[in-house]
Write a protein that holds these residues in place. Sequence first.
Motif, PDB file in Angstrom:
ATOM      1  N   VAL A 212       0.816  -1.297  -0.113  1.00  0.00           N
ATOM      2  CA  VAL A 212       0.039  -0.106  -0.119  1.00  0.00           C
ATOM      3  C   VAL A 212       0.920   1.348  -0.148  1.00  0.00           C
ATOM      4  N   LYS A 213       0.878   2.022  -1.071  1.00  0.00           N
ATOM      5  CA  LYS A 213       1.500   3.436  -1.187  1.00  0.00           C
ATOM      6  C   LYS A 213       0.733   4.537  -1.189  1.00  0.00           C
ATOM      7  N   ALA A 214       1.044   5.479  -0.330  1.00  0.00           N
ATOM      8  CA  ALA A 214       0.619   6.822  -0.234  1.00  0.00           C
ATOM      9  C   ALA A 214       1.207   7.972  -0.670  1.00  0.00           C
ATOM     10  N   LEU A 215       2.636   7.965  -0.637  1.00  0.00           N
ATOM     11  CA  LEU A 215       3.621   8.868  -0.774  1.00  0.00           C
ATOM     12  C   LEU A 215       4.692   8.484  -1.653  1.00  0.00           C
ATOM     13  N   GLU A 216       5.453   9.502  -2.168  1.00  0.00           N
ATOM     14  CA  GLU A 216       6.750   8.868  -2.654  1.00  0.00           C
ATOM     15  C   GLU A 216       7.769   8.709  -1.887  1.00  0.00           C
ATOM     16  N   HIS A 217       7.530   9.375  -0.427  1.00  0.00           N
ATOM     17  CA  HIS A 217       8.814   9.425   0.534  1.00  0.00           C
ATOM     18  C   HIS A 217       7.807   9.686   1.775  1.00  0.00           C
ATOM     19  N   ALA A 231       0.632   5.047   5.694  1.00  0.00           N
ATOM     20  CA  ALA A 231       0.532   3.799   4.657  1.00  0.00           C
ATOM     21  C   ALA A 231      -0.091   2.534   5.659  1.00  0.00           C
ATOM     22  N   ASN A 232       0.553   2.826   6.906  1.00  0.00           N
ATOM     23  CA  ASN A 232       0.163   1.589   7.881  1.00  0.00           C
ATOM     24  C   ASN A 232      -1.338   1.847   8.311  1.00  0.00           C
ATOM     25  N   THR A 233      -1.843   3.062   8.419  1.00  0.00           N
ATOM     26  CA  THR A 233      -3.447   3.118   8.660  1.00  0.00           C
ATOM     27  C   THR A 233      -4.014   2.667   7.517  1.00  0.00           C
ATOM     28  N   LEU A 234      -3.584   3.141   6.258  1.00  0.00           N
ATOM     29  CA  LEU A 234      -4.423   2.777   5.032  1.00  0.00           C
ATOM     30  C   LEU A 234      -4.481   1.251   4.945  1.00  0.00           C
ATOM     31  N   SER A 235      -3.356   0.590   5.292  1.00  0.00           N
ATOM     32  CA  SER A 235      -3.455  -0.893   5.138  1.00  0.00           C
ATOM     33  C   SER A 235      -4.302  -1.378   6.138  1.00  0.00           C
ATOM     34  N   CYS A 236      -4.387  -0.925   7.300  1.00  0.00           N
ATOM     35  CA  CYS A 236      -5.407  -1.215   8.196  1.00  0.00           C
ATOM     36  C   CYS A 236      -6.672  -1.331   7.754  1.00  0.00           C
ATOM     37  N   THR A 347      -7.431  -4.290  -4.726  1.00  0.00           N
ATOM     38  CA  THR A 347      -7.118  -3.234  -5.789  1.00  0.00           C
ATOM     39  C   THR A 347      -8.436  -2.404  -5.816  1.00  0.00           C
ATOM     40  N   GLU A 348      -9.624  -2.871  -5.853  1.00  0.00           N
ATOM     41  CA  GLU A 348     -10.778  -2.283  -6.060  1.00  0.00           C
ATOM     42  C   GLU A 348     -11.095  -1.502  -4.667  1.00  0.00           C
ATOM     43  N   HIS A 349     -10.708  -1.882  -3.806  1.00  0.00           N
ATOM     44  CA  HIS A 349     -10.909  -1.059  -2.431  1.00  0.00           C
ATOM     45  C   HIS A 349      -9.771  -0.394  -1.552  1.00  0.00           C
ATOM     46  N   ALA A 350      -8.995   0.313  -2.614  1.00  0.00           N
ATOM     47  CA  ALA A 350      -8.063   1.037  -2.026  1.00  0.00           C
ATOM     48  C   ALA A 350      -8.083   2.160  -1.335  1.00  0.00           C
ATOM     49  N   PRO A 351      -8.021   2.256  -0.058  1.00  0.00           N
ATOM     50  CA  PRO A 351      -8.608   3.370   0.735  1.00  0.00           C
ATOM     51  C   PRO A 351      -8.098   4.805   0.219  1.00  0.00           C
ATOM     52  N   PHE A 352      -8.856   5.729   0.077  1.00  0.00           N
ATOM     53  CA  PHE A 352      -8.535   6.972  -0.232  1.00  0.00           C
ATOM     54  C   PHE A 352      -7.494   7.337  -1.522  1.00  0.00           C
ATOM     55  N   GLY A 353      -8.027   6.248  -2.363  1.00  0.00           N
ATOM     56  CA  GLY A 353      -7.285   6.422  -3.639  1.00  0.00           C
ATOM     57  C   GLY A 353      -5.663   5.970  -3.631  1.00  0.00           C
ATOM     58  N   SER A 354      -5.229   5.425  -2.378  1.00  0.00           N
ATOM     59  CA  SER A 354      -4.021   4.867  -2.371  1.00  0.00           C
ATOM     60  C   SER A 354      -3.441   3.692  -3.476  1.00  0.00           C
ATOM     61  N   GLU A 355      -2.212   3.520  -3.707  1.00  0.00           N
ATOM     62  CA  GLU A 355      -1.804   2.724  -4.627  1.00  0.00           C
ATOM     63  C   GLU A 355      -1.768   1.214  -4.053  1.00  0.00           C
ATOM     64  N   VAL A 356      -2.564   0.233  -4.398  1.00  0.00           N
ATOM     65  CA  VAL A 356      -2.344  -1.032  -3.808  1.00  0.00           C
ATOM     66  C   VAL A 356      -2.113  -2.062  -5.134  1.00  0.00           C
TER      67      VAL A 356
END
Length: 455
Positions: A212-217, A231-236, A347-356
């Motif tokens: 799960v990726k939210a930021l470039e860094h 990204a930890n919260t998004l993963s949860c 992949t269809e339920h990526a939270p807040f548009g994060s990359e999964v």
Amino acid sequence: MSVLDKEELRLRVDADFNRIVELLSKKVALKSVSAQGIAGQHMRVSAQFVADELKQRGIDAKVVQSQNPDGTPGAFEVVGSRIVDPNAPTVLLYAHHDVQPVPDPSAWDTDPFEATEIDGRLYGRGATDDGGGIAIHSGALHALGDDLKVNIKVFIEGEEEMGSPSFIPFVEAHRDEFAADVIIVADSGNWSADIPSLTTSLRGNTDLDVTVKALEHPVHSGQFGGPILDANTLSCMLISSMYASDGSLNIPGLEGGDPVGGLQRDLDEEDVRADSSVVDSYRFAGTGSLASRLWTKPSISVIGFDAHPVEGSFNVIANETRFRLSVRTAPTQRPEDAARAVTDFLTEHAPFGSEVSVETLDTGMGWSMDPNAEATKDALEAMREAFGTDAVNKGEGGSIPFIPELQRIFPNAQVLVTGPEDPKGNAHSPNESIDLKSLKNNVITEALILEKLSR
């Protein structure tokens, strides 16, 4: 068999039982931990010990080293046969001689590699998984002796606890040494020490790595925290989305079902709570019988999570997180289909548009017994005669992927999954043990099965 014959068989096992226990004790002492190197000298010694034992039981046994898929030396396997009549049925007996490691010997009440008898149980690593299976085969062959009326083939594996990477290539390269009418896999267990069981099903499995990726860094949590979730919260959130409020999985395409052969007895909730060590306040997730939830419905567990440890943590928003899922699939569902269903959902339920992104790792097919096979009926009858009570069929939540692979290679073979374990056996855990009274009845059971199959 007449009643007198059954009693004679029991007397033979009684007379041989001290030898069976001594065999098992010697096997425990060999420390055949495959995790310390499947091609190690200690594994060669273990395989040779088993081969020598089988030779004394009339089996023309030998040790053969397999090859890993990459061509490197693999496990030491034991193969053998005894042909009594080319026209008689052939039975393949399976067990494995490698054992689980002992990470913390201090967690044991006894020396894990010195068999110790306490209150009718023999303690030691591998006493039940799967030294008990080897002991059952040895005892049954000894009990029948020259009265054996079926042909026997034997395969004692040396890498089962490592996932059997060379198992199928080895079998395919030695088809003649494995071809059989019936395959008895003595690597499971009974409902209890006093109530026998045939294992009716095994769940399949597949492992998935999810990123799960939210930021470039990473960025400062004070400066950007709020609109940007780590990204930890998004993963949860993503993990949580797989479940309904009652804890059931709500992923389209994941199959589930009822226990194979019907539910004769549900699991006792108090026993499951005690055996699993859940805290008193915990409520079991899911719906339906406990048996179906543990045996024939899918489950997903997070078995790994890449996150910064609490010690040494600092105020940044994690840009990317990876976690690993262990997906246990219904016995009849193809694991690749289950992996595809989970991947599509995540992949269809990526939270807040994060990359999964999802990577599928190892997969293994589940298995379900044919309840109408003649071998199944023979085994159930043998269990009733040996234990003095009807068998209670049970499934297993775990996976033994080589069983469906064996049936793929030998589609006409009937498979029986038996074994020495019981709920108190602690296979893979500290204080592993085997109930000796149950072991004796298991030996008698297998001898009766072989006798019945000869008809």
